[in-house]
Write an enzyme that holds these catalytic residues in place. Structure first.
Site, mmCIF file in Angstrom:
data_model
loop_
_atom_site.group_PDB
_atom_site.id
_atom_site.type_symbol
_atom_site.label_atom_id
_atom_site.label_comp_id
_atom_site.label_asym_id
_atom_site.label_seq_id
_atom_site.Cartn_x
_atom_site.Cartn_y
_atom_site.Cartn_z
ATOM 1 N N LYS A 143 0.833 -1.201 0.000
ATOM 2 C CA LYS A 143 0.000 0.000 0.000
ATOM 3 C C LYS A 143 0.872 1.257 0.000
ATOM 4 C CE LYS A 143 -1.452 2.414 3.305
ATOM 5 N NZ LYS A 143 -2.010 2.977 4.557
ATOM 6 N N ASP A 161 -6.353 0.561 0.992
ATOM 7 C CA ASP A 161 -6.438 0.726 2.443
ATOM 8 C C ASP A 161 -7.824 0.284 2.910
ATOM 9 O OD1 ASP A 161 -8.192 2.747 1.758
ATOM 10 O OD2 ASP A 161 -7.148 4.326 2.860
#
Length: 256
Positions: A143, A161
Site C-alpha cells: 500500500k 487501504d
C-alpha cells in the site's frame, strides 16, 4: 551523451489468490469510477509533500493516524531531516518525541530510520521507483509503495487501504477482504493510467460518503451499487413506511 530515459512502467499488480469474480465487467467498472470522479473532482492524496522522500515518510506516519495529524507533524520533521541521508543519521530514540502524536511512534521511528538507511545504503539516497525495491525497505508494504509510486514517481499503482476495501466490496467491484486480492481485481478492471486516481476516489468516497454507516442518499453510484440494490431504502437508514392495513386505507379514502 545523456543516459537514455528509463520508461516508467506500472507497478506489477498483486497476484490474485484465486478470488471469486465480482461479476462487474471492465466497462461497468469504468462507468462506476467515472461517477466517482464526478462526485470527487480532483481527488488526490491529502498528505502534503514535495518529494518522493517526503511522501514516503508521510505515508509511513499515516498508519493508524489521520492525514491531517501527519500534516501537522511533517513540516518540522522535514526541516530537521530534509532527505534520506539526514534521516539515516538519526536514531529511533531521537525521532520518537517528534512523531509521538501520530501514534505507534516507537514502531514508526524504527521503520523510518531503517527505511532511510536502506535508501542510502542500497539506492544512493534516492527513493527507488520499483515496487520490488520499495517493499524491501523497513516499514514499506504494497500500500505504501503504491502511494509513493503513483503520486510521487509517476508509476501507476493502486493503493488499497481500509476505505478501498470497504467501498469496493460494498459497491460490488470486488469480492475479498484481502488487500492484495482486491488490488489485483481492481487493476484488472482499469487501464494503468486510472489506477492511482481510482484509489484516491475510493478513499475519499469512504471518508465522506460510504462511511461505516453510509450516506447512500448522497452517493452518485447508488444505482450501480450492490449494497444499495440489496437493501433499498434501508441502506439510507430510513426504512420505508409500512403499508396501512386494508381497512384503515379504505377509512382514510372515505374521510377525504
Amino acid at each position: 551523451m545523456a543516459a537514455p530515459r528509463r520508461r516508467k512502467t506500472p507497478a506489477r499488480p498483486a497476484r490474485a489468490r484465486r478470488p471469486r469474480t465480482s461479476g462487474v465487467s471492465p466497462a461497468q467498472a469504468v462507468s462506476i469510477f467515472d461517477r466517482l470522479d464526478v462526485q470527487h473532482p480532483n481527488a488526490n492524496t491529502e498528505l502534503n509533500f514535495r518529494t518522493p522522500y517526503e511522501l514516503l515518510v508521510a505515508t509511513i506516519l499515516s498508519a493508524q493516524c489521520t492525514d491531517a495529524r501527519v500534516n501537522q507533524v511533517t513540516p518540522a520533521l522535514f526541516r530537521r531531516y530534509p532527505d534520506a541521508t539526514a534521516l539515516a543519521r538519526a536514531t529511533p530514540g531521537e525521532l520518537e518525541p517528534q512523531i509521538v502524536s501520530t501514534g505507534f511512534f516507537r514502531m514508526k521511528s524504527r521503520s523510518l530510520v531503517g527505511m532511510a538507511r536502506g535508501v542510502v545504503e542500497t539506492h544512493r539516497g534516492e527513493i527507488p521507483a520499483e515496487m520490488a525495491a520499495l517493499v524491501k525497505l523497513p516499514g514499506v508494504g504494497r500500500k505504501t509503495a503504491n502511494v509513493v509510486l503513483g503520486h510521487a514517481l509517476g508509476v501507476p499503482g493502486l493503493p488499497v487501504d481500509r476505505h478501498v476495501l470497504r467501498v469496493a466490496n460494498r459497491i460490488g467491484l470486488v469480492t475479498s477482504e484481502d488487500a492484495e486480492v482486491v488490488e489485483a481485481q481492481l487493476t484488472a478492471m482499469l487501464p494503468p493510467e486510472r489506477w492511482t486516481r481510482a484509489s484516491d476516489t475510493l478513499i475519499l468516497h469512504g471518508r465522506r460518503i460510504c462511511k461505516p454507516r453510509p450516506l447512500c442518499d448522497r452517493c452518485q453510484v447508488r444505482s450501480l451499487c450492490a449494497y444499495f440494490r440489496k437493501l433499498g431504502a434501508k441502506a439510507t437508514g430510513r426504512p420505508r413506511r409500512p403499508a396501512a392495513a386494508p381497512g384503515k386505507a379504505r377509512a382514510k379514502r372515505r374521510a377525504r
